[in-house]
Design a protein around this motif. Structure first.
Motif, PDB file in Angstrom:
ATOM      1  N   ARG A   1       0.827  -1.212   0.000  1.00 13.70           N
ATOM      2  CA  ARG A   1       0.000   0.000   0.000  1.00 13.70           C
ATOM      3  C   ARG A   1       0.863   1.265   0.000  1.00 13.70           C
ATOM      4  NH1 ARG A   1      -2.723  -3.982   0.037  1.00 13.70           N
ATOM      5  NH2 ARG A   1      -1.980  -3.834  -2.103  1.00 13.70           N
ATOM      6  N   ILE A   2       1.982   1.232   0.707  1.00 13.59           N
ATOM      7  CA  ILE A   2       2.872   2.398   0.737  1.00 13.59           C
ATOM      8  C   ILE A   2       3.406   2.687  -0.659  1.00 13.59           C
ATOM      9  CG2 ILE A   2       5.168   3.161   1.498  1.00 13.59           C
ATOM     10  CD1 ILE A   2       4.542   1.861   4.216  1.00 13.59           C
ATOM     11  N   CYS A   3       3.903   1.662  -1.334  1.00 15.57           N
ATOM     12  CA  CYS A   3       4.481   1.858  -2.666  1.00 15.57           C
ATOM     13  C   CYS A   3       3.415   2.274  -3.675  1.00 15.57           C
ATOM     14  CB  CYS A   3       5.194   0.585  -3.116  1.00 15.57           C
ATOM     15  SG  CYS A   3       6.662   0.198  -2.128  1.00 15.57           S
ATOM     16  N   GLU A   4       2.235   1.664  -3.588  1.00 12.77           N
ATOM     17  CA  GLU A   4       1.135   2.045  -4.481  1.00 12.77           C
ATOM     18  C   GLU A   4       0.756   3.508  -4.275  1.00 12.77           C
ATOM     19  OE1 GLU A   4      -2.028  -0.541  -3.492  1.00 12.77           O
ATOM     20  OE2 GLU A   4      -1.138  -2.335  -4.408  1.00 12.77           O
ATOM     21  N   SER A   5       0.677   3.914  -3.022  1.00 11.63           N
ATOM     22  CA  SER A   5       0.236   5.271  -2.706  1.00 11.63           C
ATOM     23  C   SER A   5       1.265   6.307  -3.136  1.00 11.63           C
ATOM     24  CB  SER A   5      -0.042   5.392  -1.204  1.00 11.63           C
ATOM     25  OG  SER A   5      -1.067   4.499  -0.811  1.00 11.63           O
ATOM     26  N   GLU A   6       2.540   6.016  -2.903  1.00 11.74           N
ATOM     27  CA  GLU A   6       3.571   6.969  -3.321  1.00 11.74           C
ATOM     28  C   GLU A   6       3.621   7.062  -4.846  1.00 11.74           C
ATOM     29  OE1 GLU A   6       6.727   7.778  -0.054  1.00 11.74           O
ATOM     30  OE2 GLU A   6       7.166   5.824  -0.961  1.00 11.74           O
ATOM     31  N   HIS A   7       3.380   5.948  -5.515  1.00 12.92           N
ATOM     32  CA  HIS A   7       3.314   5.979  -6.981  1.00 12.92           C
ATOM     33  C   HIS A   7       2.131   6.833  -7.435  1.00 12.92           C
ATOM     34  CE1 HIS A   7       3.666   4.691 -11.131  1.00 12.92           C
ATOM     35  NE2 HIS A   7       2.407   4.267 -11.114  1.00 12.92           N
ATOM     36  N   ALA A   8       1.000   6.702  -6.745  1.00 15.10           N
ATOM     37  CA  ALA A   8      -0.185   7.497  -7.087  1.00 15.10           C
ATOM     38  C   ALA A   8       0.061   8.987  -6.874  1.00 15.10           C
ATOM     39  CB  ALA A   8      -1.382   7.039  -6.253  1.00 15.10           C
TER      40      ALA A   8
ATOM     41  N   GLU B   1       8.551   5.369  -9.765  1.00 13.80           N
ATOM     42  CA  GLU B   1       8.078   4.064 -10.202  1.00 13.80           C
ATOM     43  C   GLU B   1       8.126   3.069  -9.044  1.00 13.80           C
ATOM     44  OE1 GLU B   1       6.681   3.486 -13.100  1.00 13.80           O
ATOM     45  OE2 GLU B   1       6.980   5.618 -13.527  1.00 13.80           O
ATOM     46  N   SER B   2       7.310   2.034  -9.149  1.00 15.06           N
ATOM     47  CA  SER B   2       7.153   1.081  -8.046  1.00 15.06           C
ATOM     48  C   SER B   2       8.475   0.446  -7.624  1.00 15.06           C
ATOM     49  CB  SER B   2       6.152  -0.009  -8.440  1.00 15.06           C
ATOM     50  OG  SER B   2       4.875   0.546  -8.655  1.00 15.06           O
ATOM     51  N   ALA B   3       9.293   0.034  -8.603  1.00 14.10           N
ATOM     52  CA  ALA B   3      10.555  -0.637  -8.271  1.00 14.10           C
ATOM     53  C   ALA B   3      11.478   0.283  -7.477  1.00 14.10           C
ATOM     54  CB  ALA B   3      11.245  -1.104  -9.548  1.00 14.10           C
ATOM     55  N   LYS B   4      11.575   1.536  -7.898  1.00 15.47           N
ATOM     56  CA  LYS B   4      12.432   2.484  -7.190  1.00 15.47           C
ATOM     57  C   LYS B   4      11.879   2.810  -5.810  1.00 15.47           C
ATOM     58  CE  LYS B   4      14.471   4.698 -11.259  1.00 15.47           C
ATOM     59  NZ  LYS B   4      14.681   5.968 -11.999  1.00 15.47           N
ATOM     60  N   LEU B   5      10.563   2.857  -5.705  1.00 15.83           N
ATOM     61  CA  LEU B   5       9.945   3.142  -4.411  1.00 15.83           C
ATOM     62  C   LEU B   5      10.193   2.005  -3.427  1.00 15.83           C
ATOM     63  CD1 LEU B   5       6.570   4.654  -5.665  1.00 15.83           C
ATOM     64  CD2 LEU B   5       8.408   5.886  -4.495  1.00 15.83           C
TER      65      LEU B   5
END
Length: 280
Positions: A153-160, A165-169
């Motif tokens: 959820r953290i990575c999805e939200s920061e991407h939003a 990008e998800s991999a870098k996050l």
């Protein structure tokens, strides 16, 4: 059982419950009762233990929720800006702006599409608003979920939020977790355990909780297993880690804070010792 020798229970022995429990605070523990107390029976048959919890569980309790909270604020601020912009367009500049608290409650209790219709959000903004609002709900709900769910959820939200990008996050979050584990608070000690199947498992010894377990209920060999046994010896800390854990445990309970009045009185006393040296 991981340890097959029959040496007496001692400080640094790691024990685990023989029955399944979902309580992470009551699964694995390390004995902190001093060896001399056990040898001389000063412990009255009761072993003092501190819980060992999986690193992922510790992070899901103590580290990731704070990050979730910060991201939540950013998402709800972005949603609030969109809602206020369209509220003004709908009701005019003199309309009382919706408060952050009311906006968050509305977003959590109402379908995003219904909010879009109520505020007459333009069609070209609806899709992004709905996606961000749904993500906000998932993020808020993840505060009480597992480590893996929180990370997702953290990575999805920061991407939003357009932070990468998800991999870098995920890499950034991994680095932040590693940094946190290098600088744990004084009431936590990282320990690494290699299980019998060769896999590595990280644990956190949480030193603010001390529990008692009767030594007669801890099995040190397979022949002792019975319905009266609640724990078994699983592993043993090596000397450097036993000493480090004992030292930190002492530090946690030896630090005594004093009231602000004391601090102010001390400072005042120091100032008055010399007094006012102004000749005028």
């Amino acid at each position: 059982m991981a340890i097959v020798d029959t040496s007496p229970l001692g400080q640094g022995d790691i024990i685990r419950r023989t029955s399944r429990t979902d309580d992470i605070w009551d699964q694995v523990a390390v004995i902190v009762t001093a060896d001399c107390d056990i040898a001389r029976d000063k412990h009255a048959g009761r072993l003092s233990c501190v819980p060992l919890i999986p690193v992922s569980s510790y992070l899901a309790i103590s580290f990731l929720p704070k990050r979730i909270s910060r991201i939540e604020i950013a998402i709800y601020e972005k949603l609030l800006a969109i809602m206020r912009q369209n509220q003004i367009a709908l009701l005019g500049p003199d309309a009382v702006a919706i408060s952050p608290k009311r906006a968050k409650h509305w977003l959590l209790s109402t379908e995003p599409l219904a909010i879009c219709r109520r505020l007459a959000i333009p069609d070209e903004q609806v899709e992004s608003f709905v996606a961000l609002a749904d993500q906000a709900k998932r993020l808020t709900a993840s505060a009480d979920q597992s480590f893996d769910d929180q990370v997702a959820r953290i990575c999805e939200s920061e991407h939003a939020l357009g932070r990468g990008e998800s991999a870098k996050l995920r890499t950034r979050l991994s680095n932040d977790i590693a940094a946190h584990l290098r600088d744990l608070p004084g009431d936590a000690l990282f320990l690494r355990h290699q299980t019998s199947d060769g896999s590595d498992t990280g644990y956190i010894a949480y030193l603010r909780i001390i529990r008692e377990i009767r030594d007669e209920r801890v099995a040190i060999k397979a022949s002792q297993m019975s319905y009266e046994i609640t724990h078994e010896r699983w592993a043993r800390l090596s000397p450097p880690y036993i000493y480090a854990l004992t030292q930190r445990l002492g530090n946690v309970f030896s630090a005594i804070g004093l009231p602000e009045e004391y601090e102010a009185s001390r400072d005042e006393c120091g100032s008055l010792l010399i007094g006012n040296t102004d000749a005028s």
